[in-house]
Design an enzyme around this catalytic site. Sequence first.
Site, short mmCIF file in Angstrom:
data_model
loop_
_atom_site.label_atom_id
_atom_site.label_comp_id
_atom_site.label_asym_id
_atom_site.label_seq_id
_atom_site.Cartn_x
_atom_site.Cartn_y
_atom_site.Cartn_z
N ASP A 214 -28.81 -28.95 -21.57
CA ASP A 214 -29.58 -27.96 -22.47
C ASP A 214 -30.70 -29.13 -22.91
OD1 ASP A 214 -29.85 -25.24 -23.64
OD2 ASP A 214 -29.78 -26.72 -25.64
N GLU A 274 -32.27 -28.88 -17.85
CA GLU A 274 -33.22 -27.68 -18.32
C GLU A 274 -34.64 -28.39 -18.83
OE1 GLU A 274 -33.81 -23.89 -21.42
OE2 GLU A 274 -32.91 -26.21 -22.13
C1 BGC Z 1 -31.18 -22.41 -24.24
C2 BGC Z 1 -31.36 -21.45 -25.16
C3 BGC Z 1 -31.14 -22.23 -26.70
C4 BGC Z 1 -31.76 -23.57 -26.85
C5 BGC Z 1 -31.28 -24.23 -27.81
C6 BGC Z 1 -32.16 -23.54 -24.64
O1 BGC Z 1 -32.53 -24.28 -23.64
O2 BGC Z 1 -31.08 -22.25 -22.78
O3 BGC Z 1 -30.50 -20.65 -24.91
O4 BGC Z 1 -31.22 -21.22 -27.70
O5 BGC Z 1 -31.74 -24.29 -25.78
O6 BGC Z 1 -30.20 -24.74 -27.51
#
Ligand code: BGC
Length: 530
Positions: A214, A274
């Site tokens: 994440d 991500e």
């Molecule tokens: C996730 C989101 C989340 C955010 C904070 C993002 O990359 O995909 O759903 O709200 O990170 O953790």
Amino acid sequence: MIPDPSPTAARTTGPDWWRDAVFYQVYIRSFADGNGDGVGDLAGIRARLPHLVDLGVDALWITPFYPSPMADHGYDVADPRDVEPAFGDLAEFDALLAEAHAAGIRVTVDLVPNHTSDRHAWFQAALAAHPGSPERARYVFREGRGPDGAEPPNNWPSVFGGPAWSRVPDGQWYLHLFAPEQPDLDFTNPEVLADLEATMRFWLDRGVDGFRIDVAHGMAKPEGLPDMLPMEDTGLLDDHGPGDHRFDDDGVHEVHRHVRTVLDQYPGTMAVGEVWVSDDDRLARYLRPDELQLAFNFKLLTAEWSADDLRDAVVHSLATVEGTPAPACWVLSNHDRPRHVTRYGGGELGTRRARAAALLQLALPGAAYLYNGDELGLPDVELPDEALQDPIWERSGHAERGRDACRIPVPWSGTEPSYGFSSRPDTWLPMPEGWGPLTAEAQAGDPGSVLSLYRAALALRRTSPVFAGESLTWLPAPDGCLAFRRPGGLVCLLNVSGDDVPLPEGEVLLASADVPSGVLPDDAAVWLRA
Ligand code: BGC
């Protein structure tokens, strides 16, 4: 670990299985509810494994199922090495992992390193401790600016709206790039990196096959936390480029190198990041040989439905990975963005385009991520104000509706809410009337359904040698069309021209629309064996 699937000419097997894998994102709250509380859970995933086997995916990415007060629906993690009771327990997770592996499906889980929940034991200890203490040094606590330090330490906005700083009673401020309930960790503190490693080993030792990381462009912050260029926040995790000091700081690569050294001790495991960084060269830095194996490329997810935009997305995604060991990694939808059926116009038009987009995504070389419900052609659902749950709604002062519309539970069977998702009709986000024809059950028996198209596409991708090779050659195509060829002989033609175009030479393997008389209609795609 699971044995390699039966090798074919086209598939990557062995430790690099992920290079051309089809991953399926399970947004756990909305996939399947096993315990009847209206929220999805691990038991629900176990019960729906047969659907995933029939669909033909190679691996799962399960969104956070760790103990959490759910301020951001699980992305606020209170304990990264346990299971939230509403989702099950560790024994349930182990059972799911064993069953998925026995069915030939690998399992990856979310790693949320940038921040914790404010209920995490570390943050509670930091609040109880004094400024300058080791407990505070795990997070980003600073003195404020202005008289009495009453102004935040810098001008950074939170991604969810409002300032990225909150003040504690003794006057210090702490940083949270997301909600105030998600304090950012300080990765210059070795304890923080060591704890991330402990979390990785905890799940790797149980047998997971990898992680989705994440906010993989977060974690490191520039020395001195300078003000950023004031800019309008254009939405969740949009990449604002070099003036935005909150993300893509060079120090982040040290964290990824550490993550990689741990993964390398567990052969056959991987991580996908991500990384909301749109510059090709900056993004490629995350894919150096000692960093991430994959990075989501969000260019397809942000492209308009036009030949130029879609081609641009493909060209840039391939340019990013050229010169790195990584393959491309394609995404059309996820739990943070409007679903592509809706982005492409909704209704019959959106569905027709989404069918074509699926064949584009799955024909491209590299890994692909499906978001649960893609295979059913689910659209977004606009919910009434009182049903909204995403923290963005409140944090933005009701200016932004947030991401609930793309997170509606998956419809499995029947004609009324909750369509087999749960034993109760009322679910954590309400399901609309009229979804009977979209259920997996209704679509399974219909050869013309979106589900049948996905099943056929994944079966071909898994077994046909035409998918061999990681490169792509562009072919001449009519205006408003994209055509390319893979080394194994697959030709994909996508028609966005507004008109019928002639089908190229070759045996039709699969088409997103009827191609009866040698033409490919508008908003359709076809796979051919050249
Ligand atoms: C996730 C989101 C989340 C955010 C904070 C993002 O990359 O995909 O759903 O709200 O990170 O953790």
